[in-house]
Scaffold this motif. Structure first.
Motif, PDB file in Angstrom:
ATOM      1  N   UNK A  11      24.302  28.711  22.705  1.00  9.58           N
ATOM      2  CA  UNK A  11      25.265  27.681  22.301  1.00  9.58           C
ATOM      3  C   UNK A  11      26.080  27.213  23.516  1.00  9.58           C
ATOM      4  N   UNK A  12      25.964  25.939  23.935  1.00 14.35           N
ATOM      5  CA  UNK A  12      26.699  25.486  25.114  1.00 14.35           C
ATOM      6  C   UNK A  12      28.210  25.454  24.932  1.00 14.35           C
ATOM      7  N   UNK A  13      28.662  25.505  23.691  1.00 11.35           N
ATOM      8  CA  UNK A  13      30.093  25.509  23.415  1.00 11.35           C
ATOM      9  C   UNK A  13      30.659  26.923  23.323  1.00 11.35           C
ATOM     10  N   UNK A  14      29.803  27.922  23.442  1.00 13.23           N
ATOM     11  CA  UNK A  14      30.264  29.313  23.362  1.00 13.23           C
ATOM     12  C   UNK A  14      31.216  29.608  24.508  1.00 13.23           C
ATOM     13  N   UNK A  15      32.221  30.436  24.290  1.00 16.92           N
ATOM     14  CA  UNK A  15      33.176  30.723  25.363  1.00 16.92           C
ATOM     15  C   UNK A  15      32.541  31.490  26.515  1.00 16.92           C
ATOM     16  N   UNK A  16      33.057  31.239  27.706  1.00 17.60           N
ATOM     17  CA  UNK A  16      32.663  32.013  28.881  1.00 17.60           C
ATOM     18  C   UNK A  16      33.426  33.334  28.891  1.00 17.60           C
ATOM     19  N   UNK A  17      32.941  34.312  29.613  1.00 20.14           N
ATOM     20  CA  UNK A  17      33.730  35.538  29.782  1.00 20.14           C
ATOM     21  C   UNK A  17      35.080  35.203  30.426  1.00 20.14           C
ATOM     22  N   UNK A  18      36.104  36.015  30.200  1.00 12.70           N
ATOM     23  CA  UNK A  18      37.406  35.752  30.841  1.00 12.70           C
ATOM     24  C   UNK A  18      37.284  35.768  32.353  1.00 12.70           C
ATOM     25  N   UNK A  19      38.017  34.866  32.988  1.00 11.35           N
ATOM     26  CA  UNK A  19      37.903  34.705  34.441  1.00 11.35           C
ATOM     27  C   UNK A  19      38.260  35.978  35.194  1.00 11.35           C
ATOM     28  N   UNK A  20      39.191  36.765  34.660  1.00  9.45           N
ATOM     29  CA  UNK A  20      39.591  37.973  35.388  1.00  9.45           C
ATOM     30  C   UNK A  20      38.531  39.067  35.322  1.00  9.45           C
ATOM     31  N   UNK A  21      37.420  38.788  34.608  1.00  7.38           N
ATOM     32  CA  UNK A  21      36.301  39.716  34.601  1.00  7.38           C
ATOM     33  C   UNK A  21      35.320  39.424  35.734  1.00  7.38           C
ATOM     34  N   UNK A  22      35.593  38.391  36.535  1.00  9.08           N
ATOM     35  CA  UNK A  22      34.698  38.029  37.636  1.00  9.08           C
ATOM     36  C   UNK A  22      34.674  39.129  38.696  1.00  9.08           C
ATOM     37  N   UNK A  23      33.557  39.244  39.366  1.00  4.92           N
ATOM     38  CA  UNK A  23      33.395  40.255  40.409  1.00  4.92           C
ATOM     39  C   UNK A  23      34.238  39.898  41.637  1.00  4.92           C
ATOM     40  N   UNK A  24      34.676  40.917  42.329  1.00  8.90           N
ATOM     41  CA  UNK A  24      35.356  40.709  43.609  1.00  8.90           C
ATOM     42  C   UNK A  24      34.352  40.520  44.740  1.00  8.90           C
ATOM     43  N   UNK A  25      33.174  41.164  44.615  1.00  5.43           N
ATOM     44  CA  UNK A  25      32.104  41.019  45.606  1.00  5.43           C
ATOM     45  C   UNK A  25      30.794  40.835  44.843  1.00  5.43           C
ATOM     46  N   UNK A  26      30.168  39.657  44.958  1.00  7.39           N
ATOM     47  CA  UNK A  26      30.674  38.461  45.621  1.00  7.39           C
ATOM     48  C   UNK A  26      31.829  37.843  44.831  1.00  7.39           C
ATOM     49  N   UNK A  27      32.743  37.248  45.575  1.00  4.29           N
ATOM     50  CA  UNK A  27      34.002  36.782  45.006  1.00  4.29           C
ATOM     51  C   UNK A  27      33.781  35.726  43.926  1.00  4.29           C
ATOM     52  N   UNK A  28      34.168  36.069  42.700  1.00  3.14           N
ATOM     53  CA  UNK A  28      34.188  35.092  41.628  1.00  3.14           C
ATOM     54  C   UNK A  28      32.949  35.013  40.769  1.00  3.14           C
ATOM     55  N   UNK A  29      31.920  35.779  41.065  1.00  2.00           N
ATOM     56  CA  UNK A  29      30.708  35.728  40.249  1.00  2.00           C
ATOM     57  C   UNK A  29      31.027  36.251  38.845  1.00  2.00           C
ATOM     58  N   UNK A  30      30.765  35.410  37.832  1.00  3.02           N
ATOM     59  CA  UNK A  30      31.274  35.684  36.498  1.00  3.02           C
ATOM     60  C   UNK A  30      30.192  35.916  35.453  1.00  3.02           C
ATOM     61  N   UNK A  31      29.137  35.086  35.466  1.00  4.02           N
ATOM     62  CA  UNK A  31      28.141  35.150  34.401  1.00  4.02           C
ATOM     63  C   UNK A  31      26.850  34.500  34.892  1.00  4.02           C
ATOM     64  N   UNK A  32      25.818  34.596  34.060  1.00  6.78           N
ATOM     65  CA  UNK A  32      24.540  33.991  34.410  1.00  6.78           C
ATOM     66  C   UNK A  32      23.905  33.402  33.155  1.00  6.78           C
TER      67      UNK A  32
END
Length: 248
Positions: A11-32
Motif C-alpha cells: 500500500x503506497x499510503x502505508x506509513x513509513x517507519x518513524x524517522x528516529x528508527x533510521x540507522x546512524x551508519x549509514x546515516x539515515x537509512x530507514x527502510x527498503x
C-alpha cells in the motif's frame, strides 16, 4: 554485521517507519522496498523521507540527521560571482525543460561516485510527479543552450531539492539562487538539500537537526501552496537580477 531494514508494504499510503528508527551508519537509512509511484513519493516527502539507491539495488529510503537546508530568503551569492552576473546574458526559467534537467543531472559526474543514482526508473517517477504538478525544475539558459538546472518536489510551502547540474561553470549556482528567489518571493522559507557536502556548505547551506527539520516539514507541507508560484511572471527573469544577492 548485516543491516536489518523494514520492508515497506504494498500500500503506497502505508506509513513509513518513524524517522528516529533510521540507522546512524549509514546515516539515515530507514527502510527498503515499495515503489516509486506518485502516492508513495508524496507520502515519503511529506514525512521528510526520500529515495536514494543505485542501479541493481532495492529501493532504499532515507532520513538523515542532521539535514542540509537553505533558508530561501537568506540565500547569498559571493560578491565576486555576483559581479560576474551583472553583464550576464543568461536567463532563469522554471518548468520549461524538466526532463532535460533531470537527464543532465543523471549524466553529470559526481566526485567520489561511480555512475549515477538517477536511474531510468527515477527519471520516470519524477517525470510523473512533474506532470501531476508536484515536481519542478529551474533552468538556466544561455540563448538556446541549457547551462544549469535544479529539480525537486514541492508540497505546500516546502520544497525538497533532488539534484542540480552545471553545463557551464556557475550554472548550478545560478539555478540554486534562482530557485531560492522564486521560493522566497512565494512564501516558501525552506529548501531541503538532503545530505551535507562541502559544495552545498560553501553556498550557505546549514545543518538542521532531524527533529527540528521534521517539525518544519510537518508545518510547511500542511499549508496551501502559493498561487502562481511557477507561473512565467514569477519564474522567468534574467540571471543579472540575481546580482543583488550577495554574500561576503
Amino acid at each position: 554485521m548485516p543491516i536489518r531494514l523494514p520492508l515497506l508494504p504494498a500500500d503506497p499510503e502505508a506509513p513509513f517507519p518513524p524517522a528516529d528508527a533510521a540507522h546512524r551508519v549509514p546515516d539515515g537509512l530507514l527502510a527498503m522496498g515499495g515503489d516509486l509511484s506518485p502516492p508513495r513519493l508524496l507520502n515519503a516527502y511529506r514525512h521528510g523521507i526520500f529515495p536514494w539507491f543505485s542501479e541493481g539495488e532495492p529501493i532504499l529510503w532515507w532520513c538523515p540527521d542532521p539535514r542540509m537546508v537553505f533558508d530561501t530568503g537568506a540565500f547569498r551569492l559571493a560578491s565576486r560571482f555576483r559581479r560576474s552576473l551583472r553583464a550576464s546574458a543568461w536567463e532563469v526559467r522554471a518548468d520549461t525543460a524538466f526532463d532535460r534537467v533531470v537527464q543532465a543531472c543523471a549524466l553529470s559526474p559526481r566526485p567520489g561516485q561511480d555512475g549515477t543514482w538517477i536511474t531510468q526508473d527515477m527519471m520516470d517517477a519524477y517525470g510523473a510527479l512533474h506532470r501531476l504538478g508536484h515536481a519542478h525544475s529551474v533552468e538556466v539558459f544561455d540563448g538556446p543552450r541549457l547551462v544549469g538546472g535544479i529539480y525537486g518536489v514541492g508540497i505546500g510551502r516546502m520544497f525538497f531539492g533532488e539534484s542540480m547540474f552545471s553545463g557551464v561553470s556557475g550554472g548550478s549556482k545560478v539555478a540554486l539562487a534562482g530557485l531560492c528567489r522564486i521560493l522566497a518571493r512565494g512564501g516558501c522559507p525552506l529548501l531541503d538539500a538532503q545530505v551535507e557536502n562541502p559544495h552545498l556548505a560553501s553556498l550557505g547551506g546549514r545543518r538542521l537537526p532531524r527533529p527540528a527539520f521534521l517539525a518544519e516539514v510537518a508545518r510547511l507541507v500542511a499549508e496551501p501552496p502559493p498561487a502562481g508560484l511557477w507561473a512565467p511572471e514569477n519564474a522567468v527573469f534574467p540571471a543579472s537580477a540575481l546580482a543583488g544577492v550577495a554574500r561576503d
